[in-house]
Design a protein around this motif. Structure first.
Motif, mmCIF file in Angstrom:
data_model
loop_
_atom_site.group_PDB
_atom_site.id
_atom_site.type_symbol
_atom_site.label_atom_id
_atom_site.label_comp_id
_atom_site.label_asym_id
_atom_site.label_seq_id
_atom_site.Cartn_x
_atom_site.Cartn_y
_atom_site.Cartn_z
ATOM 1 N N PRO A 176 0.813 -1.229 0.000
ATOM 2 C CA PRO A 176 0.000 0.000 0.000
ATOM 3 C C PRO A 176 0.843 1.275 0.000
ATOM 4 C CG PRO A 176 -0.868 -1.583 1.577
ATOM 5 C CD PRO A 176 0.449 -2.116 1.117
ATOM 6 N N LEU A 177 1.990 1.247 0.685
ATOM 7 C CA LEU A 177 2.852 2.431 0.698
ATOM 8 C C LEU A 177 3.427 2.704 -0.684
ATOM 9 C CD1 LEU A 177 4.775 1.867 4.067
ATOM 10 C CD2 LEU A 177 2.802 3.354 3.637
ATOM 11 N N ARG A 178 3.809 1.635 -1.395
ATOM 12 C CA ARG A 178 4.315 1.821 -2.750
ATOM 13 C C ARG A 178 3.221 2.331 -3.682
ATOM 14 N NH1 ARG A 178 6.956 -2.937 -1.421
ATOM 15 N NH2 ARG A 178 5.341 -4.176 -2.422
ATOM 16 N N THR A 179 2.000 1.823 -3.489
ATOM 17 C CA THR A 179 0.881 2.306 -4.296
ATOM 18 C C THR A 179 0.598 3.766 -4.015
ATOM 19 O OG1 THR A 179 -0.107 0.081 -4.283
ATOM 20 C CG2 THR A 179 -1.555 1.924 -4.856
ATOM 21 N N PHE A 180 0.645 4.139 -2.731
ATOM 22 C CA PHE A 180 0.431 5.536 -2.345
ATOM 23 C C PHE A 180 1.480 6.440 -2.989
ATOM 24 C CE2 PHE A 180 1.337 9.087 0.533
ATOM 25 C CZ PHE A 180 0.071 9.611 0.742
ATOM 26 N N LYS A 181 2.746 6.049 -2.897
ATOM 27 C CA LYS A 181 3.823 6.851 -3.469
ATOM 28 C C LYS A 181 3.702 6.920 -4.990
ATOM 29 C CE LYS A 181 8.861 7.037 -3.943
ATOM 30 N NZ LYS A 181 10.152 6.381 -3.607
ATOM 31 N N ALA A 182 3.440 5.777 -5.621
ATOM 32 C CA ALA A 182 3.336 5.751 -7.080
ATOM 33 C C ALA A 182 2.182 6.610 -7.572
ATOM 34 C CB ALA A 182 3.165 4.310 -7.563
ATOM 35 N N GLY A 183 1.077 6.609 -6.822
ATOM 36 C CA GLY A 183 -0.076 7.428 -7.215
ATOM 37 C C GLY A 183 0.231 8.912 -7.189
ATOM 38 N N TRP A 184 0.886 9.362 -6.118
ATOM 39 C CA TRP A 184 1.222 10.783 -6.015
ATOM 40 C C TRP A 184 2.281 11.191 -7.032
ATOM 41 C CZ3 TRP A 184 -0.999 14.603 -2.991
ATOM 42 C CH2 TRP A 184 -1.973 14.164 -2.097
ATOM 43 N N VAL A 185 3.242 10.298 -7.308
ATOM 44 C CA VAL A 185 4.248 10.599 -8.333
ATOM 45 C C VAL A 185 3.592 10.696 -9.705
ATOM 46 C CG1 VAL A 185 6.282 9.695 -9.530
ATOM 47 C CG2 VAL A 185 6.163 9.604 -7.034
ATOM 48 N N ALA A 186 2.667 9.759 -9.989
ATOM 49 C CA ALA A 186 1.960 9.798 -11.273
ATOM 50 C C ALA A 186 1.129 11.071 -11.408
ATOM 51 C CB ALA A 186 1.070 8.565 -11.411
ATOM 52 N N TYR A 187 0.511 11.498 -10.310
ATOM 53 C CA TYR A 187 -0.278 12.730 -10.327
ATOM 54 C C TYR A 187 0.607 13.939 -10.620
ATOM 55 C CZ TYR A 187 -3.383 16.425 -8.576
ATOM 56 O OH TYR A 187 -4.139 17.564 -8.442
ATOM 57 N N TYR A 188 1.781 13.967 -9.993
ATOM 58 C CA TYR A 188 2.713 15.084 -10.191
ATOM 59 C C TYR A 188 3.210 15.138 -11.639
ATOM 60 C CZ TYR A 188 6.943 17.911 -9.773
ATOM 61 O OH TYR A 188 7.917 18.866 -9.956
ATOM 62 N N ASN A 189 3.351 13.993 -12.275
ATOM 63 C CA ASN A 189 3.883 13.942 -13.630
ATOM 64 C C ASN A 189 2.827 14.176 -14.713
ATOM 65 O OD1 ASN A 189 6.536 13.386 -12.779
ATOM 66 N ND2 ASN A 189 6.132 11.187 -12.663
ATOM 67 N N GLN A 190 1.583 14.349 -14.322
ATOM 68 C CA GLN A 190 0.529 14.578 -15.311
ATOM 69 C C GLN A 190 0.644 15.975 -15.923
ATOM 70 O OE1 GLN A 190 -1.879 12.330 -16.395
ATOM 71 N NE2 GLN A 190 -0.730 10.846 -15.159
ATOM 72 N N SER A 191 0.221 16.085 -17.162
ATOM 73 C CA SER A 191 0.232 17.399 -17.815
ATOM 74 C C SER A 191 -0.777 18.349 -17.191
ATOM 75 C CB SER A 191 -0.068 17.234 -19.309
ATOM 76 O OG SER A 191 -1.354 16.651 -19.499
ATOM 77 N N ILE A 192 -1.791 17.797 -16.524
ATOM 78 C CA ILE A 192 -2.851 18.625 -15.908
ATOM 79 C C ILE A 192 -2.594 18.805 -14.412
ATOM 80 C CG2 ILE A 192 -4.699 18.269 -17.555
ATOM 81 C CD1 ILE A 192 -4.374 16.056 -14.482
ATOM 82 N N PHE A 193 -1.333 18.646 -13.970
ATOM 83 C CA PHE A 193 -1.020 18.746 -12.542
ATOM 84 C C PHE A 193 -1.446 20.091 -11.971
ATOM 85 C CE2 PHE A 193 2.151 20.301 -9.421
ATOM 86 C CZ PHE A 193 1.819 19.485 -8.361
ATOM 87 N N PHE A 194 -1.075 21.185 -12.637
ATOM 88 C CA PHE A 194 -1.405 22.511 -12.102
ATOM 89 C C PHE A 194 -2.905 22.792 -12.180
ATOM 90 C CE2 PHE A 194 3.156 23.274 -12.747
ATOM 91 C CZ PHE A 194 3.464 23.863 -11.534
ATOM 92 N N ALA A 195 -3.580 22.232 -13.164
ATOM 93 C CA ALA A 195 -5.034 22.385 -13.229
ATOM 94 C C ALA A 195 -5.697 21.675 -12.054
ATOM 95 C CB ALA A 195 -5.562 21.840 -14.555
ATOM 96 N N GLY A 196 -5.236 20.459 -11.734
ATOM 97 C CA GLY A 196 -5.786 19.748 -10.577
ATOM 98 C C GLY A 196 -5.484 20.447 -9.269
ATOM 99 N N MET A 197 -4.265 20.974 -9.130
ATOM 100 C CA MET A 197 -3.910 21.698 -7.918
ATOM 101 C C MET A 197 -4.749 22.960 -7.763
ATOM 102 S SD MET A 197 -1.604 20.269 -6.012
ATOM 103 C CE MET A 197 -0.952 21.664 -5.099
ATOM 104 N N SER A 198 -5.040 23.612 -8.880
ATOM 105 C CA SER A 198 -5.859 24.826 -8.808
ATOM 106 C C SER A 198 -7.247 24.518 -8.273
ATOM 107 C CB SER A 198 -5.955 25.465 -10.197
ATOM 108 O OG SER A 198 -6.678 24.632 -11.087
ATOM 109 N N LEU A 199 -7.811 23.371 -8.676
ATOM 110 C CA LEU A 199 -9.127 22.992 -8.155
ATOM 111 C C LEU A 199 -9.049 22.688 -6.668
ATOM 112 C CD1 LEU A 199 -12.102 22.274 -8.637
ATOM 113 C CD2 LEU A 199 -11.347 19.955 -9.227
#
Length: 570
Positions: A292-315
């Protein structure tokens, strides 16, 4: 010339719509959302009533829910990605509704036998019941999160197909359903509790969830049958192709004169690659516990690497605000002399404003494109929130920097001041007799002017148009730009970010609960909203460049959207 197909009559078209997958999704979402809104409103009231008119249990429940989604959002999303769509939807539906029904039955027992439970084991049995209610309700909320991700962020995209306009219309319709149920469902259950009892309210919610679960289960199956694309997922499709290749490989190797045993024997330079997945280290208990810790880390890393990262953060940054119709703004309204009747009208106006925002989203998107719609919506929201900033310095504002924001911290946490205001508000909106001995609204100190509070709520209501239009924009950007195999985990992390900022805004209120400091909270809230839209501006400018500021024709708009969004809808 012969017509390829006769045109359908109006009645036939209407009939086809009512049996289409799109309408069935709307109907299932309406049933699910109605039950969620009733339960979310009622559980807060039930916990206040059970714990001697204190907000302590409600606060604990809110923290548990926010913390659970924050920690488990990525893991829930990964589970959604790894499993078949129908299995995910049905499992989350059954878990959510079953947990709500169990909570309802448990609360009925507590309301009926509370006096007897207090005497058993010095009240520990009653405390255990409180813990069970909060724990099971939290599981129901996590299952609701999974349902929201799989239906609103995945199934809707598949049903819409490659049609971006159809996807925008479906998102807007789903959001309109949310707005309507958010107002009507609490009113219904509030009236039942006011004219009946909390015991009857628990029974009604449990019965509703039982009936709704059966209907939603059937609707999910119908949508799944009508949309064959739902049966195939990107990750599962690749696994299926790999299995087919493995099944074909023995026959090819036999033709080359190799036996299956010889072909399965790895070469010397391939040994490390083959042995690694089967190593004892990965099979060990520690490896499984850390998954679960690896899944948690991988999910947040994948989110950070998305092209829509700043759009998601803005929401997510828009959740760090006190400028909404929640218990905080409601409590402040009562301290300023507004009664329940006026506040209920303001809540209705807020819902209408939100619906107008969803309708405006579809129109502006067609004229200006998806990315520009978010930019325009952000400017509209910030412009309206300037009224809230003006209310801080307007006549009648309670802002007083000489008063310490920590002066009433303890009393606010324990509910000694906010509870009478909250209870008076619920009485004014939903009717019935108050359960506390608070003074009526007429006994509150008369204010010299209502200009400050009027500007505040005018800004909050008007800003809903831009807020919901912006929310729909970011939602569709995530739907179109995230790969199908990552939709669950990315939306799970997005939910975690939303809950994190929402949790921070409650902590901010706990640190400064008195009305004299509310003006500072308003300024901080507007600042976070502004920072969120600055993030979106960075995303939009990176996507469109200088074309962001051009008023383009529909042709240029479509071309710009193709470059900016680069949709990966599968």
């Amino acid at each position: 010339m012969e017509n390829s197909a006769p045109k359908k009559t109006c009645c036939e078209s209407i009939g086809d719509f009512f049996v289409s997958a799109k309408f069935l999704i709307y109907l299932g979402h309406a049933l699910s959302t109605w039950g969620d809104r009733m339960w979310n409103f009622a559980v807060a009231v039930f916990l206040v009533e059970l714990y001697g008119n204190s907000l302590l249990l409600t606060a604990v429940y809110g923290l548990v829910v926010a913390g659970s989604v924050l920690l488990l959002g990525a893991i829930i999303g990964d589970w959604v990605d790894r499993n078949p769509r129908l299995k995910v939807a049905q499992t989350s539906l059954l878990v959510q509704n079953s947990c709500v029904m169990v909570c309802g039955i448990l609360l009925m027992v507590v309301f009926q036998f509370k006096e007897q439970l207090v005497e058993v084991y010095n009240g520990w049995l009653l405390t255990t019941c409180y813990i069970l209610v909060i724990s099971i309700a939290n599981i129901a909320n996590l299952a609701s999160t999974a349902t929201s991700i799989t239906i609103q962020r995945d199934w809707v995209v598949v049903v819409a197909g490659q049609d971006s306009s159809k996807l925008a219309d479906m998102n807007a319709t789903v959001r309109i359903i949310d707005q309507l149920t958010n107002i009507l469902a609490p009113m219904l259950v509030g009236q039942i509790m006011a004219f009946g009892s909390h015991f009857i309210g628990c029974g009604f919610i449990s019965g509703w969830n039982l009936c709704s679960m059966c209907l939603e289960y059937m609707l999910l199956w119908k949508v799944y049958q009508k949309t064959p694309a739902l049966a195939v997922k990107a990750g599962q499709k690749e696994q299926h192709e790999q299995q087919e290749l493995k099944q074909l490989s023995p026959s090819k190797e036999s033709e080359n004169g190799q036996s299956p045993e010889e072909s399965s024997r790895p070469l010397m330079n391939e040994t490390a690659v083959v042995v690694k997945p089967d190593s004892p280290k990965q099979r060990g208990c520690c490896y499984q516990v850390a998954e679960p810790l690896r899944t948690f880390k991988a999910g947040w890393v994948a989110y950070y690497n998305q092209s829509i990262f700043f759009a998601g953060m803005s929401l997510a940054f828009l959740y760090m605000t006190v400028l909404g119709f929640d218990c905080i703004t409601t409590g402040y309204a009562y301290t300023q002399g507004l009664n329940g009747s006026i506040l209920s009208l303001l809540m209705g106006a807020s819902a209408v404003s939100g619906i107008c925002g969803t309708v405006a989203f579809t129109w502006v998107r067609k004229k200006c494109g998806l990315v520009r719609t978010g930019f325009i919506s952000g400017i509209a929201q910030l412009s309206c929130l300037m009224l809230c900033v003006a209310s801080v310095f307007a006549p009648g504002s309670p802002l007083d920097l000489s008063v310490s924001p920590f002066q009433d911290l303890y009393s606010h946490i324990m509910g000694e001041k906010m509870l009478p205001e909250l209870d008076q508000g619920l009485t004014g909106i939903f009717g019935g007799n108050a359960t506390t001995t608070s003074a009526p609204a007429e006994d509150l100190p008369m204010l010299k002017t209502y200009m400050s509070v009027s500007l505040l709520f005018a800004g909050v209501i008007a800003a809903r148009v831009g807020l919901w239009s912006f929310d729909l924009t970011v939602t569709q950007l995530i739907q179109e730009n995230v790969m199908e195999s990552e939709r669950g985990v990315i939306n799970g992390v997005q939910n975690s970010m939303n809950y994190l900022l929402d949790l921070l805004h409650f902590i901010m209120v706990i640190l400064a609960p008195n009305q004299e400091a509310f003006g500072l909270l308003v300024i901080i809230s507007v600042s976070f909203v502004a920072m969120g839209h600055i993030m979106y501006f960075r995303f939009a400018f990176k996507s469109l460049g200088s074309r962001l500021f051009l008023c383009c024709s529909p042709e240029r708009k479509a071309e710009a959207d193709d470059v900016a969004s680069s949709p990966t809808i599968v």
